[in-house]
Design a protein around this motif. Structure first.
Motif, PDB file in Angstrom:
ATOM      1  N   ALA A 195       0.849  -1.194   0.000  1.00  0.00           N
ATOM      2  CA  ALA A 195       0.000   0.000   0.000  1.00  0.00           C
ATOM      3  C   ALA A 195       0.884   1.244   0.000  1.00  0.00           C
ATOM      4  O   ALA A 195       2.019   1.209   0.497  1.00  0.00           O
ATOM      5  CB  ALA A 195      -0.901  -0.003   1.226  1.00  0.00           C
ATOM      6  N   LYS A 255      -1.145   6.092   2.883  1.00  0.00           N
ATOM      7  CA  LYS A 255      -2.318   5.409   3.458  1.00  0.00           C
ATOM      8  C   LYS A 255      -1.961   4.746   4.783  1.00  0.00           C
ATOM      9  O   LYS A 255      -2.761   4.744   5.721  1.00  0.00           O
ATOM     10  CB  LYS A 255      -2.877   4.392   2.473  1.00  0.00           C
ATOM     11  CG  LYS A 255      -3.508   5.045   1.263  1.00  0.00           C
ATOM     12  CD  LYS A 255      -4.459   4.113   0.575  1.00  0.00           C
ATOM     13  CE  LYS A 255      -5.097   4.784  -0.609  1.00  0.00           C
ATOM     14  NZ  LYS A 255      -6.267   5.548  -0.286  1.00  0.00           N
ATOM     15  N   GLU A 257      -3.454   5.621   8.608  1.00  0.00           N
ATOM     16  CA  GLU A 257      -3.952   4.634   9.566  1.00  0.00           C
ATOM     17  C   GLU A 257      -3.239   4.780  10.908  1.00  0.00           C
ATOM     18  O   GLU A 257      -3.885   4.785  11.964  1.00  0.00           O
ATOM     19  CB  GLU A 257      -3.764   3.210   9.039  1.00  0.00           C
ATOM     20  CG  GLU A 257      -4.197   2.157  10.041  1.00  0.00           C
ATOM     21  CD  GLU A 257      -3.803   0.754   9.636  1.00  0.00           C
ATOM     22  OE1 GLU A 257      -4.687  -0.118   9.628  1.00  0.00           O
ATOM     23  OE2 GLU A 257      -2.606   0.527   9.345  1.00  0.00           O
ATOM     24  N   VAL A 312      -6.137  -0.190   7.059  1.00  0.00           N
ATOM     25  CA  VAL A 312      -5.605  -0.162   5.703  1.00  0.00           C
ATOM     26  C   VAL A 312      -5.067  -1.544   5.362  1.00  0.00           C
ATOM     27  O   VAL A 312      -4.309  -2.129   6.134  1.00  0.00           O
ATOM     28  CB  VAL A 312      -4.479   0.894   5.576  1.00  0.00           C
ATOM     29  CG1 VAL A 312      -3.804   0.822   4.220  1.00  0.00           C
ATOM     30  CG2 VAL A 312      -5.027   2.277   5.833  1.00  0.00           C
ATOM     31  N   GLY A 317      -2.634   3.471  -4.702  1.00  0.00           N
ATOM     32  CA  GLY A 317      -3.863   3.806  -3.992  1.00  0.00           C
ATOM     33  C   GLY A 317      -4.966   4.290  -4.903  1.00  0.00           C
ATOM     34  O   GLY A 317      -5.825   5.049  -4.499  1.00  0.00           O
TER      35      GLY A 317
END
Length: 179
Positions: A86, A90, A94, A113, A125
């Protein structure tokens, strides 16, 4: 007894270039061929995952040397199977939400996430389409021009497409040298 999760091993781009050269039969060092064979065995047995990241995609597309870029992409296709991490932003979102929740009770339900997924879209993303039954990833209609992706069709044939820094399409077959 539960099956152990595979080990996640992040390789820097210079290692992908070395593995690509070994895969193409032009190793920088004879040990790279041995490493490639061992890595491939670990991947096939589900013991190790070599995920890609946004950094891999961006740096690979910036390399103006087609041969080096294609060789590294071949090794990435073979060993990563397009498992991607990821985007860092992101994950930071989180972690920030979890810490704010711990200290202040807000947000009440911190978002979770997914850390690993499939394809270039996941790495950035963005909603991209990846068809797993044929192992293809193609840009959707309406994607911005110059969208950079690495796609694979028919993993068994090791056929792939690499879009380079200028968006030029290079088609080549990746031959499995019996590793």
């Amino acid at each position: 007894m539960a099956t152990p999760l595979p080990l996640m091993v992040y390789l820097d781009l210079n290692h992908w270039y070395a593995l690509g050269d070994a895969l193409a039969g032009n190793p920088q060092n004879p040990d790279h061929v041995t490493a490639l064979k061992q890595f491939q065995g670990h991947v096939e047995r589900g013991e190790v995952i070599f995920p890609l990241s946004t950094v891999h995609y961006m740096e690979l597309t910036e390399n103006p040397r087609d041969v080096h870029r294609e060789r590294a992409a071949d090794a990435m296709a073979l060993l990563s199977r397009f498992v991607t991490m990821a985007p860092g932003s992101k994950i930071v979102d989180e972690e920030l939400a979890l810490e704010l929740n711990r200290r202040l009770g807000r947000p009440a339900f911190p978002k979770k996430v997914t850390k690993f997924g499939i394809g270039v879209g996941f790495a950035f993303g963005e909603a991209k389409r990846m068809v797993l039954n044929g192992i293809t990833e193609e840009p959707r209609a309406g994607d911005p021009p110059g969208d950079v992706s690495v796609g694979v069709r028919g993993l068994g044939e090791r056929d792939h497409r690499v879009l380079g820094p200028e968006g030029a399409t290079r088609d080549s077959s990746v031959r499995d040298p019996g590793l």
